[in-house]
Scaffold this motif. Structure first.
Motif, PDB file in Angstrom:
ATOM      1  N   THR A  51       0.846  -1.202   0.000  1.00 50.76           N
ATOM      2  CA  THR A  51       0.000   0.000   0.000  1.00 50.76           C
ATOM      3  C   THR A  51       0.875   1.244   0.000  1.00 50.76           C
ATOM      4  O   THR A  51       1.810   1.367   0.812  1.00 50.76           O
ATOM      5  CB  THR A  51      -0.917   0.015   1.225  1.00 50.76           C
ATOM      6  N   VAL A  52       0.569   2.179  -0.936  1.00 55.86           N
ATOM      7  CA  VAL A  52       1.282   3.453  -1.015  1.00 55.86           C
ATOM      8  C   VAL A  52       0.430   4.493  -0.305  1.00 55.86           C
ATOM      9  O   VAL A  52      -0.685   4.815  -0.761  1.00 55.86           O
ATOM     10  CB  VAL A  52       1.527   3.884  -2.483  1.00 55.86           C
ATOM     11  N   CYS A  73      -0.497   8.009   0.383  1.00 57.46           N
ATOM     12  CA  CYS A  73      -0.322   9.346  -0.193  1.00 57.46           C
ATOM     13  C   CYS A  73      -1.089  10.411   0.572  1.00 57.46           C
ATOM     14  O   CYS A  73      -1.200  11.560   0.098  1.00 57.46           O
ATOM     15  CB  CYS A  73      -0.786   9.344  -1.657  1.00 57.46           C
ATOM     16  N   SER A  85       3.009  12.338  -4.584  1.00 56.62           N
ATOM     17  CA  SER A  85       2.324  11.042  -4.657  1.00 56.62           C
ATOM     18  C   SER A  85       2.797  10.251  -5.862  1.00 56.62           C
ATOM     19  O   SER A  85       2.998   9.029  -5.785  1.00 56.62           O
ATOM     20  CB  SER A  85       0.819  11.249  -4.723  1.00 56.62           C
ATOM     21  N   CYS A 121       4.500   6.611  -5.857  1.00 57.56           N
ATOM     22  CA  CYS A 121       3.865   5.486  -6.548  1.00 57.56           C
ATOM     23  C   CYS A 121       4.841   4.787  -7.487  1.00 57.56           C
ATOM     24  O   CYS A 121       4.907   3.547  -7.546  1.00 57.56           O
ATOM     25  CB  CYS A 121       2.644   5.974  -7.335  1.00 57.56           C
ATOM     26  N   SER A 173       7.137   2.623  -5.608  1.00 52.91           N
ATOM     27  CA  SER A 173       6.473   1.412  -5.143  1.00 52.91           C
ATOM     28  C   SER A 173       6.230   0.437  -6.292  1.00 52.91           C
ATOM     29  O   SER A 173       6.381  -0.775  -6.124  1.00 52.91           O
ATOM     30  CB  SER A 173       5.150   1.783  -4.472  1.00 52.91           C
ATOM     31  N   ILE A 200      -3.135   2.206  -3.720  1.00 52.45           N
ATOM     32  CA  ILE A 200      -2.775   3.607  -3.496  1.00 52.45           C
ATOM     33  C   ILE A 200      -3.825   4.195  -2.563  1.00 52.45           C
ATOM     34  O   ILE A 200      -5.010   4.260  -2.903  1.00 52.45           O
ATOM     35  CB  ILE A 200      -2.725   4.407  -4.805  1.00 52.45           C
ATOM     36  N   HIS A 232      -5.337   7.301  -1.177  1.00 55.42           N
ATOM     37  CA  HIS A 232      -5.414   8.749  -1.385  1.00 55.42           C
ATOM     38  C   HIS A 232      -6.562   9.368  -0.622  1.00 55.42           C
ATOM     39  O   HIS A 232      -6.646  10.587  -0.485  1.00 55.42           O
ATOM     40  CB  HIS A 232      -5.570   9.066  -2.880  1.00 55.42           C
ATOM     41  N   ILE A 267      -4.540  11.280  -9.703  1.00 58.01           N
ATOM     42  CA  ILE A 267      -3.833   9.999  -9.712  1.00 58.01           C
ATOM     43  C   ILE A 267      -4.451   9.056 -10.733  1.00 58.01           C
ATOM     44  O   ILE A 267      -3.735   8.393 -11.498  1.00 58.01           O
ATOM     45  CB  ILE A 267      -3.855   9.372  -8.295  1.00 58.01           C
TER      46      ILE A 267
END
Length: 553
Positions: free
Chosen positions: A481-482, A484, A492, A496, A499, A513, A515, A526
């Motif tokens: 999981t990113v 942001c 971001s 990403c 990652s 992601i 967000h 994104i």
């Protein structure tokens, strides 16, 4: 100085207050003769104490103590060290003059009897007595009627003290022995007598019995005479003598026990010190062993670092193919396993890694997810509000703008942004059967699936087709999981891409992601970018409701 060295003496403190105080004092002449001398503690002149009355058996050492006091006074005046205990500071003040009546000066020619000879000496002593004088009298008042002799001796003592003298006498008179109980200017001390024999040791505060019969017996007076003398004693005197002997023997037993206890205590202290020393040595050995192990582990890590450097060199540049990336990642996983295997020998390392893994549980507020209306009464949630209840399980009791919850039996009101779905609940999922081994630590389904993905879910890469095949379904974990939240679009985007690159190296096909919803600007930018990203992205979509819904892509 030479004489002081021969006597193993100490330099006493000298003042002008009429004090003699010495521990383990020994007669210097007896020491020079090479005899085994018993030391005694002597004290006179301290506080109100101006006179010492020496009591005890005949030939028990009373006169030796009397002469010792005179010799110490003379030696201190001439600067000669006195034989006392080295570790204790002695004090012998300056006395002038030193007067003594010791021995017998009877003379037929001079028409002097024992008593008259003593009286002549006492007359001269009184003539010369003054403040700072030391007067030593051996059995004053003896040689005449006991009652009259005691009266003369007491009067003589009182006259000397009135003139400021310091006085020491020996006596067998009971009335003189008892002076210390009625006049605090007098102190009494007795020579020790144990087992019908004198020990020649002075005991301060003790009234010594004369033990005339015992001394006569020791000197081998005929038994018939001794028996007759014992029979002539009145019962009170006989009982008093027996009591005194019993007390002396009991005191000796107590002293022996006390000495044995002191010896045991000293041995215990030595044993404790030895145990402490052994413990310190053991701790030092353990510390050295840990240092050696750490040094070996560090050396092996350096070897692994060199392997990693070679892998990174192969990945440098933009021409790395997916096969090279996959092969390199396989090598990295091999290095990782080797390092972790080595780390098992370093105390605490695996435990610390496990604690880090357990701390990586992520709680997403329900307000960040779609489907808020799915929170139902009786369902379990987790408190994600920072504070005392953080991470605690709660049960929904009543719905509303703020939900009424029960946390450990306590009623709490929290909003949707302060609670989250349980990470292991698999909301909307069907329970999966697990093959648990006995004594195996239980973990959540989400954690188990994450482990399966990380350890057993590696996929093979087909270089010709460029397709990626995963084992099982990828679900959201912290590692894929990113986050942001709080970042702008450019920040971001960079996060990403980083990652995505790691995911490609790890042969993982799914990345989440986070967000959030917010104003919707970051989510929109994104997703517009992902439409045009062809290097890493094959497709994208909002996350499933169980994984966070539209707050994640």
């Amino acid at each position: 100085v030479k004489l002081g060295r021969r006597l193993d003496g100490t330099v006493p403190e000298v003042k002008n207050e009429g004090v003699v105080s010495a521990i383990d004092a020994k007669h210097p002449i007896l020491l020079l003769r090479g005899m085994e001398v018993v030391g005694s503690d002597v004290e006179i002149g301290q506080g109100k104490n101006q006179a010492m009355i020496l009591t005890g058996p005949n030939a028990g050492g009373k006169t030796i103590i009397l002469k010792l006091l005179g010799l110490f006074a003379m030696m201190a005046r001439d600067g000669i060290p006195v034989p006392t205990k080295q570790s204790e500071k002695a004090r012998v003040d300056f006395f002038e003059p030193v007067l003594a009546d010791i021995g017998d000066i009877q003379s037929v020619d001079a028409d002097l009897s024992t008593f008259s000879g003593h009286m002549l000496v006492c007359r001269e002593v009184l003539n010369d007595a003054r403040k700072d004088a030391l007067v030593l009298l051996d059995e004053p008042g003896s040689g005449t009627d006991p009652n009259q002799g005691v009266a003369i001796a007491q009067a003589l003592l009182e006259a000397l003290l009135d003139r400021g003298c310091r006085v020491a006498i020996t006596t067998h008179f009971l009335d003189l022995k008892q002076l210390a109980s009625s006049d605090d200017r007098f102190a009494v001390a007795g020579m020790q007598f144990l087992g019908n024999r004198p020990t020649y040791k002075l005991i301060p505060g003790m009234i010594g019995e004369s033990f005339a019969l015992a001394v006569a017996e020791r000197l081998k007076l005929p038994a018939s005479v001794l028996d007759r003398a014992n029979g002539l004693l009145d019962s009170e005197t006989r009982k008093m003598g027996e009591l005194l002997r019993d007390l002396e023997e009991q005191k000796q037993e107590v002293e022996k026990t006390s000495e044995a206890l002191k010896k045991k205590e000293f041995e215990m202290l030595e044993l404790k010190a030895e145990m402490r020393s052994q413990q310190e040595k053991l701790e030092a050995k353990q510390l050295n062993a840990r240092r050696d192990e750490a040094a070996r582990f560090s050396k092996k890590l350096e070897e692994k670092e060199k392997i990693l450097e070679g892998i990174l060199e192969r990945l440098q540049g933009s021409g790395a193919t997916k096969k090279v990336i996959a092969d390199s990642w396989t090598e990295l996983r091999i290095v990782k396993r080797e390092v972790m295997s080595e780390a098992e020998n370093v105390p605490g390392s695996i435990r610390q890694l496990n604690q880090l893994d357990e701390a990586n549980v992520e709680l997403i507020p329900i307000s960040e997810l779609k489907g808020i209306n799915k929170v139902e009464v009786g369902k379990s949630v987790v408190v994600c509000k920072k504070g005392a209840f953080y991470g605690k399980d709660a049960t929904v009791k009543k719905l509303g703008k703020k939900l009424e919850l029960s946390v450990g039996g306590m009623p709490v009101r929290l909003s949707l942004k302060e609670i989250a779905f349980p990470p292991s609940s698999g909301r909307g999922q069907t329970p999966v059967a697990s093959n648990k081994q006995p004594n195996q630590k239980q973990i959540s389904k989400m954690a188990q699936r994450a482990l399966d993905l990380d350890e057993g879910g590696s996929s093979s890469v087909d270089a010709s087709s460029g397709s990626t095949r995963d084992k099982g379904t990828s679900m959201k974990t912290k590692s894929n999981t990113v986050d942001c939240l709080g970042l702008n679009f450019e920040e971001s985007k960079r996060k990403c891409i980083n990652s995505f690159s790691k995911a490609a190296m790890g042969n993982r096909s799914v990345v989440y992601i986070l967000h959030g919803h917010g104003t919707g600007v970051l989510k929109r930018k994104i997703r517009e970018w992902l439409k045009n990203e062809r290097q890493f992205v094959k497709s994208f979509k909002p996350a499933d409701q169980a994984d966070g819904g539209d707050a994640l892509t």
